[in-house]
Design a protein around this motif. Structure first.
Motif, mmCIF file in Angstrom:
data_model
loop_
_atom_site.group_PDB
_atom_site.id
_atom_site.type_symbol
_atom_site.label_atom_id
_atom_site.label_comp_id
_atom_site.label_asym_id
_atom_site.label_seq_id
_atom_site.Cartn_x
_atom_site.Cartn_y
_atom_site.Cartn_z
ATOM 1 N N MET A 55 0.833 -1.207 0.000
ATOM 2 C CA MET A 55 0.000 0.000 0.000
ATOM 3 C C MET A 55 0.872 1.264 0.000
ATOM 4 O O MET A 55 0.680 2.160 -0.819
ATOM 5 N N ILE A 56 1.828 1.328 0.945
ATOM 6 C CA ILE A 56 2.704 2.492 1.037
ATOM 7 C C ILE A 56 3.561 2.609 -0.219
ATOM 8 O O ILE A 56 3.754 3.691 -0.764
ATOM 9 N N LYS A 57 4.079 1.428 -0.670
ATOM 10 C CA LYS A 57 4.915 1.435 -1.876
ATOM 11 C C LYS A 57 4.104 1.891 -3.089
ATOM 12 O O LYS A 57 4.606 2.622 -3.953
ATOM 13 N N ALA A 58 2.833 1.470 -3.150
ATOM 14 C CA ALA A 58 1.981 1.855 -4.276
ATOM 15 C C ALA A 58 1.804 3.371 -4.325
ATOM 16 O O ALA A 58 1.860 3.987 -5.406
ATOM 17 N N TYR A 59 1.603 3.976 -3.157
ATOM 18 C CA TYR A 59 1.420 5.423 -3.125
ATOM 19 C C TYR A 59 2.735 6.155 -3.411
ATOM 20 O O TYR A 59 2.750 7.204 -4.060
ATOM 21 N N LYS A 60 3.836 5.584 -2.935
ATOM 22 C CA LYS A 60 5.139 6.179 -3.219
ATOM 23 C C LYS A 60 5.406 6.167 -4.723
ATOM 24 O O LYS A 60 5.864 7.160 -5.300
ATOM 25 N N ASP A 61 5.107 5.019 -5.375
ATOM 26 C CA ASP A 61 5.301 4.923 -6.822
ATOM 27 C C ASP A 61 4.408 5.904 -7.579
ATOM 28 O O ASP A 61 4.766 6.361 -8.668
ATOM 29 N N PHE A 62 3.243 6.198 -7.007
ATOM 30 C CA PHE A 62 2.322 7.161 -7.619
ATOM 31 C C PHE A 62 3.036 8.494 -7.875
ATOM 32 O O PHE A 62 2.857 9.127 -8.927
ATOM 33 N N TRP A 63 3.857 8.934 -6.920
ATOM 34 C CA TRP A 63 4.576 10.196 -7.058
ATOM 35 C C TRP A 63 5.942 10.025 -7.725
ATOM 36 O O TRP A 63 6.351 10.878 -8.523
ATOM 37 N N VAL A 64 6.633 8.948 -7.414
ATOM 38 C CA VAL A 64 7.960 8.738 -8.005
ATOM 39 C C VAL A 64 7.859 8.624 -9.522
ATOM 40 O O VAL A 64 8.720 9.100 -10.262
ATOM 41 N N HIS A 65 6.779 7.987 -10.001
ATOM 42 C CA HIS A 65 6.599 7.754 -11.444
ATOM 43 C C HIS A 65 5.719 8.823 -12.092
ATOM 44 O O HIS A 65 5.036 8.551 -13.080
#
Length: 527
Positions: free
Chosen positions: A1-11
């Motif tokens: 969940m946290i990684k998914a949201y982080k990827d939302f901004w990183v990508h």
């Protein structure tokens, strides 16, 4: 969940990779919740900071910029994850154009977002965003945020003015520019800043007519014409009415006086004046039934006296022409009239200025029978060549009975009014002082009066200890009117005029007040 949201901004700039269904929905849901929280916080902070002071103008701009920055960044990150989700279903990212289609497009796109992964779910494409790309994106988002703020501000400003068809011919509108919350916050910010020597009662307000538009006549064609840049200048009052003068900031239409009912604050009618001059102060002479209006020409100061009886009878909707003055009195020895006041056969003329050579308060005597300006005052007198100072000129004018007294006055003086004193040899003089975008000021002090004013308590150093009372006010104060029987002060501000209240550079507004501020005063006994 946290990684998914982080990827939302990183990508955020990744429009070629893919995002699995689970990661997509985690990112969307989390972002939806966080966005609601952030927007709520920003709205509350923004609402609390709307007081239109110099500092708060910047605060508001920064808050608006931050809000738009977040919206644009979120939109970009959301767009890129939608494209990657489409790639995950083996579809082109251009399918994202389905979403704007009403109903059908929204439903269809939702279905695409819940479809399972096609192909290798573990396939990961290399993704790397260079620093130049991030820099370009940041600059672009800042520019777009700035442009969005400017666009919304200009839309707001455009909505504030009315079309001629929205206002009945020969009248003026009377609708607020500020919400009650905005007005109350600004008044409390300034007027509660510092009060000395007096007790200030609760504010009562009257919306200034014409700020969104009002009718007059075109000075050249003499035909009815509608204006949206009326600048309020003068204020006086009778027992039942407020009179507010205004000139056309576009210098096309004849100046006007708005008549407002004191008891209910409602606009009653417009008095159209005979010129398009920068009409300034107003003063009521109840002793002789006259309204005095400052009405300067390009070459000299001028005041005109209008019968109060004619004002009561005047109806622009029927007459369709300017009201006629009883007297137009040119004052060749003066250059400008910013404010006017009347007291016991004395007309007080205030000239606004930032330096001693520009500002003044002059006392002239009117004819005790008619109330009109005397021929001597209108003719002036020759000034000897060896008299070069203002004080010297004033002494010559006094000696020849052109004027009764002269003083340099206070810096940036705008309005003047008189409160009778129990001692017949003194009065309480009420002054207003305007200071641009900074706080204005109301000042009260005792002045000697023995048939004329000497203003001994005003000096070039603006000696503060002589003041009985003072009160800070919102910016751009103009005239002041006092009802001594009710112990009530009424104040007019010009900052809400279109030429002053517009968005500077399209980004932020100057502080302004769109209504008369009226309050009961009480002078402290120990002051």
């Amino acid at each position: 969940m946290i990684k998914a949201y982080k990827d939302f901004w990183v990508h955020i700039l990744d429009f070629s990779g893919r995002t699995r269904r689970k990661n997509y929905w985690w990112a969307i849901v989390i972002n939806y919740i966080l966005s609601g929280i952030v927007i709520s916080i920003l709205d509350n902070v923004l609402s609390d900071s709307i007081a239109f002071s110099d500092v708060d103008n910047i605060n508001i701009l920064m808050m608006n910029m931050l809000s738009e920055f977040i919206v644009i960044l979120t939109w970009l990150a959301t767009l890129s994850i939608k494209v990657r989700r489409l790639h995950d279903t083996k579809r082109s990212g251009w399918w994202v154009l389905l979403q704007p289609i009403p109903v059908i497009g929204t439903i269809w796109f939702f279905v695409l977002m819940v479809l399972p992964t096609k192909g290798d779910a573990n396939e990961q494409l290399d993704y790397y965003v260079s620093k130049p790309k991030l820099a370009v994106m940041s600059v672009l988002v800042i520019v777009l945020s700035l442009g969005s703020v400017m666009w919304k501000n200009l839309e707001t400003y455009g909505d504030e003015t009315y079309e001629a068809s929205q206002v009945k011919k020969w009248t003026a509108e009377q609708h607020a520019l500020l919400t009650d919350n905005q007005f109350n916050q600004m008044v409390s910010k300034y007027s509660d800043k510092k009060i000395t020597g007096m007790t200030k009662g609760k504010n009562r307000t009257v919306i200034i007519p014409g700020l969104r538009g009002g009718w007059s006549v075109n000075h050249d064609t003499k035909e009815a014409s509608f204006g949206t840049n009326w600048v309020p200048q003068g204020l006086t009052e009778t027992k039942n009415q407020y009179l507010i003068s205004a000139y056309d900031g576009n210098h096309r239409l004849n100046s006007v006086i708005y008549v407002v009912n004191k008891s209910n604050g409602k606009y009653e009618k417009t008095i159209i004046l005979g010129s398009k001059s920068h009409v300034g102060g107003l003063a009521i002479d109840q002793d002789h039934g006259l309204l005095w209006v400052s009405n300067d020409t390009k070459t000299a100061a001028r005041i005109e006296g209008i019968s109060l009886k004619k004002i009561a009878e005047y109806d622009a909707t029927k007459m369709k022409k300017p009201i006629k003055a009883t007297q137009n009195a040119k004052l060749p020895w003066a250059s400008k009239v910013s404010g006017l006041s009347y007291y016991k056969n004395n007309l007080l003329i205030v000239k606004y200025g930032k330096s001693e050579s520009d500002r003044s308060v002059t006392d002239i005597e009117v004819d005790h029978k008619t109330g009109l300006v005397t021929d001597k005052t209108m003719q002036g007198t020759p000034i000897p060549d060896d008299v070069t100072t203002l004080s010297g000129v004033a002494q010559v004018l006094e000696k020849n009975n052109v004027i009764k007294s002269y003083t340099p006055g206070y810096n940036r003086m705008q309005g003047f009014s008189v409160i009778p004193s129990p001692d017949p040899k003194t009065v309480m003089a009420v002054y207003t002082q305007s200071n641009g975008d900074s706080a204005s000021k109301l000042m009260i002090q005792t002045e000697a009066f023995e048939g004329q004013f000497k203003f001994n308590n005003i000096n070039s150093k603006n000696n503060k200890p002589t003041l009985l009372a003072s009160l800070y006010l919102p910016p751009s104060v103009e005239q002041v009117s006092v009802d001594p029987d009710e112990e009530q002060v009424s104040l007019l501000f010009e900052g809400a005029a279109a030429e002053y209240s517009g968005f500077r550079f399209g980004l932020f507004r100057a502080p302004f007040i769109d209504r008369l501020v009226i309050f009961n005063y009480g002078l402290n006994k120990n002051s």
